[in-house]
Design a protein around this motif. Structure first.
Motif, PDB file in Angstrom:
ATOM      1  N   VAL A  11      21.521  19.980 -50.146  1.00 44.40           N
ATOM      2  CA  VAL A  11      21.760  19.443 -48.688  1.00 44.40           C
ATOM      3  C   VAL A  11      23.361  19.589 -48.495  1.00 44.40           C
ATOM      4  O   VAL A  11      23.699  19.120 -48.980  1.00 44.40           O
ATOM      5  N   GLU A  12      23.378  19.624 -46.883  1.00 41.53           N
ATOM      6  CA  GLU A  12      24.758  19.598 -46.539  1.00 41.53           C
ATOM      7  C   GLU A  12      25.104  17.840 -45.266  1.00 41.53           C
ATOM      8  O   GLU A  12      23.874  18.480 -45.133  1.00 41.53           O
ATOM      9  N   HIS A  13      25.850  17.619 -46.017  1.00 41.73           N
ATOM     10  CA  HIS A  13      25.753  16.145 -45.165  1.00 41.73           C
ATOM     11  C   HIS A  13      27.222  15.865 -44.906  1.00 41.73           C
ATOM     12  O   HIS A  13      27.959  15.204 -46.378  1.00 41.73           O
ATOM     13  N   GLU A  14      27.276  15.704 -43.818  1.00 37.77           N
ATOM     14  CA  GLU A  14      29.282  15.815 -43.548  1.00 37.77           C
ATOM     15  C   GLU A  14      29.947  15.460 -42.545  1.00 37.77           C
ATOM     16  O   GLU A  14      28.830  15.207 -41.052  1.00 37.77           O
ATOM     17  N   LEU A  15      30.708  14.243 -42.351  1.00 37.29           N
ATOM     18  CA  LEU A  15      31.608  14.289 -40.895  1.00 37.29           C
ATOM     19  C   LEU A  15      31.848  15.420 -41.257  1.00 37.29           C
ATOM     20  O   LEU A  15      33.144  15.708 -41.962  1.00 37.29           O
ATOM     21  N   CYS A  16      32.294  16.164 -40.385  1.00 35.96           N
ATOM     22  CA  CYS A  16      32.415  17.370 -39.577  1.00 35.96           C
ATOM     23  C   CYS A  16      33.522  17.731 -37.957  1.00 35.96           C
ATOM     24  O   CYS A  16      33.155  18.890 -37.796  1.00 35.96           O
ATOM     25  N   PRO A  17      34.755  17.358 -38.324  1.00 33.66           N
ATOM     26  CA  PRO A  17      35.270  17.688 -37.300  1.00 33.66           C
ATOM     27  C   PRO A  17      35.369  18.623 -36.786  1.00 33.66           C
ATOM     28  O   PRO A  17      35.456  20.032 -36.945  1.00 33.66           O
ATOM     29  N   VAL A  18      35.418  19.428 -35.566  1.00 34.48           N
ATOM     30  CA  VAL A  18      34.828  20.509 -34.936  1.00 34.48           C
ATOM     31  C   VAL A  18      36.121  21.000 -34.361  1.00 34.48           C
ATOM     32  O   VAL A  18      37.839  20.270 -33.443  1.00 34.48           O
ATOM     33  N   LEU A  19      36.998  22.316 -35.188  1.00 32.67           N
ATOM     34  CA  LEU A  19      38.600  22.451 -34.336  1.00 32.67           C
ATOM     35  C   LEU A  19      38.346  24.222 -33.483  1.00 32.67           C
ATOM     36  O   LEU A  19      37.933  24.746 -34.161  1.00 32.67           O
ATOM     37  N   VAL A  20      39.315  24.516 -32.744  1.00 33.80           N
ATOM     38  CA  VAL A  20      39.514  25.823 -32.539  1.00 33.80           C
ATOM     39  C   VAL A  20      41.000  25.897 -32.816  1.00 33.80           C
ATOM     40  O   VAL A  20      42.299  25.223 -32.178  1.00 33.80           O
ATOM     41  N   ALA A  21      41.315  27.228 -33.391  1.00 34.98           N
ATOM     42  CA  ALA A  21      42.691  27.480 -32.731  1.00 34.98           C
ATOM     43  C   ALA A  21      42.562  29.258 -32.577  1.00 34.98           C
ATOM     44  O   ALA A  21      42.202  29.833 -32.184  1.00 34.98           O
TER      45      ALA A  21
ATOM     46  N   ARG B 243      24.952  26.600 -35.061  1.00 32.92           N
ATOM     47  CA  ARG B 243      24.445  26.358 -34.035  1.00 32.92           C
ATOM     48  C   ARG B 243      24.048  24.740 -32.848  1.00 32.92           C
ATOM     49  O   ARG B 243      24.504  24.977 -31.479  1.00 32.92           O
ATOM     50  N   LEU B 244      24.812  23.355 -33.598  1.00 35.37           N
ATOM     51  CA  LEU B 244      24.541  22.291 -32.849  1.00 35.37           C
ATOM     52  C   LEU B 244      26.243  22.443 -32.653  1.00 35.37           C
ATOM     53  O   LEU B 244      26.332  21.852 -31.094  1.00 35.37           O
ATOM     54  N   GLN B 245      27.095  22.731 -32.791  1.00 33.29           N
ATOM     55  CA  GLN B 245      28.062  22.773 -32.346  1.00 33.29           C
ATOM     56  C   GLN B 245      28.333  23.454 -31.649  1.00 33.29           C
ATOM     57  O   GLN B 245      29.289  23.455 -30.392  1.00 33.29           O
ATOM     58  N   VAL B 246      27.884  25.299 -31.339  1.00 29.32           N
ATOM     59  CA  VAL B 246      27.643  25.758 -30.329  1.00 29.32           C
ATOM     60  C   VAL B 246      27.065  25.313 -28.929  1.00 29.32           C
ATOM     61  O   VAL B 246      27.694  25.276 -27.416  1.00 29.32           O
ATOM     62  N   GLU B 247      26.172  24.484 -29.541  1.00 31.98           N
ATOM     63  CA  GLU B 247      25.338  23.501 -28.401  1.00 31.98           C
ATOM     64  C   GLU B 247      26.516  22.599 -27.526  1.00 31.98           C
ATOM     65  O   GLU B 247      26.143  22.157 -26.661  1.00 31.98           O
ATOM     66  N   ALA B 248      27.280  21.805 -28.139  1.00 31.09           N
ATOM     67  CA  ALA B 248      28.061  20.853 -28.181  1.00 31.09           C
ATOM     68  C   ALA B 248      29.434  20.876 -27.861  1.00 31.09           C
ATOM     69  O   ALA B 248      30.318  20.431 -26.617  1.00 31.09           O
ATOM     70  N   LEU B 249      29.779  22.295 -27.760  1.00 35.27           N
ATOM     71  CA  LEU B 249      31.365  23.129 -27.281  1.00 35.27           C
ATOM     72  C   LEU B 249      31.946  23.155 -26.119  1.00 35.27           C
ATOM     73  O   LEU B 249      30.483  23.680 -24.948  1.00 35.27           O
ATOM     74  N   PRO B 250      32.642  22.870 -25.322  1.00 36.65           N
ATOM     75  CA  PRO B 250      32.979  23.454 -23.866  1.00 36.65           C
ATOM     76  C   PRO B 250      32.490  24.808 -24.076  1.00 36.65           C
ATOM     77  O   PRO B 250      32.289  25.286 -25.304  1.00 36.65           O
ATOM     78  N   GLU B 251      31.622  25.321 -22.214  1.00 37.11           N
ATOM     79  CA  GLU B 251      31.417  26.923 -22.437  1.00 37.11           C
ATOM     80  C   GLU B 251      32.670  27.644 -22.470  1.00 37.11           C
ATOM     81  O   GLU B 251      32.654  28.896 -23.314  1.00 37.11           O
ATOM     82  N   ASP B 252      33.147  27.150 -22.734  1.00 33.78           N
ATOM     83  CA  ASP B 252      35.196  28.051 -22.678  1.00 33.78           C
ATOM     84  C   ASP B 252      35.915  26.886 -23.791  1.00 33.78           C
ATOM     85  O   ASP B 252      37.156  26.661 -23.079  1.00 33.78           O
ATOM     86  N   PRO B 253      35.885  26.827 -25.120  1.00 33.81           N
ATOM     87  CA  PRO B 253      36.226  25.752 -26.041  1.00 33.81           C
ATOM     88  C   PRO B 253      38.065  26.553 -26.348  1.00 33.81           C
ATOM     89  O   PRO B 253      39.023  25.885 -26.210  1.00 33.81           O
TER      90      PRO B 253
END
Length: 197
Positions: free
Chosen positions: A119-129, A169-179
């Protein structure tokens, strides 16, 4: 007189309670199993200056989700390490990249995923750079990379024709259209264990 060889430092992760507070540490090598405790991680999406996203294919030797395409880099900040410093360090270790304009877009993202009983079980903030450097891959982490149009990648993930890791997949669904043009979120929205002290 014979010299002793120092053992390599064991990589550790920060264990969390459900509210995101640090409650201990564990060796990364043993933390992922059938009952993986919640721990701190990150996912980073790295773009070049033409607006293309760098996608990574996970090494075939990875214990979970080997060979799957995913976001640019994932990792775990070390205990006591500033969160953004940990992101920069791991992206450099895995991909050889120097990051510019590093911003948090999804500070509270978390997920749980299982593969073959691990199992992967994480609090995993998503960043862009962004980056101006070319990738140099750590083969223990990354099988291959490709630069791709974000619009093409996003549409393939959203319509189900692009096979990616479950967290991607979950992150792309939640990210803005133009991150790439989205404003960063304040660091005080990160889980408590990741906030600047």
């Amino acid at each position: 007189m014979s010299g002793s060889v120092a053992e390599p430092a064991r990589e550790q992760v920060v264990l969390l309670d459900e509210a995101g507070h640090a409650v201990g540490v564990a060796d990364k090598a043993g933390v992922h199993h059938a009952d993986t405790p919640l721990h701190l991680a990150f996912s980073c999406y790295v773009f070049d200056h033409d607006g293309r996203i760098l996608l990574s294919r996970r090494a075939l030797s990875k214990r979970t989700f080997p060979g799957l395409w995913t976001n640019s880099a994932c990792g775990h900040p070390a205990p006591g390490e500033a969160f953004l410093d940990g992101v920069r360090r791991r992206v450099h270790e895995e991909l050889g990249l120097e990051l510019d304009d590093l911003r948090v877009l999804l500070p509270g993202f978390g997920y749980r995923a299982e593969m073959d009983g691990v199992v992967e079980h994480e609090l995993c903030p998503v960043l862009v750079a962004t980056t101006s450097t070319e990738p140099r891959l750590d083969p223990a982490e990354v099988e291959e990379v490709v630069w791709e149009s974000w619009a093409d990648f996003r549409s393939g993930v959203l319509d189900g024709t692009r096979d990616v890791s479950p967290w991607c997949r979950l992150q792309v669904e939640a990210l803005p259209e133009d991150p790439l043009s989205a404003p960063g979120r304040p660091l005080d929205e990160l889980p408590p264990a990741a906030r600047p002290s």
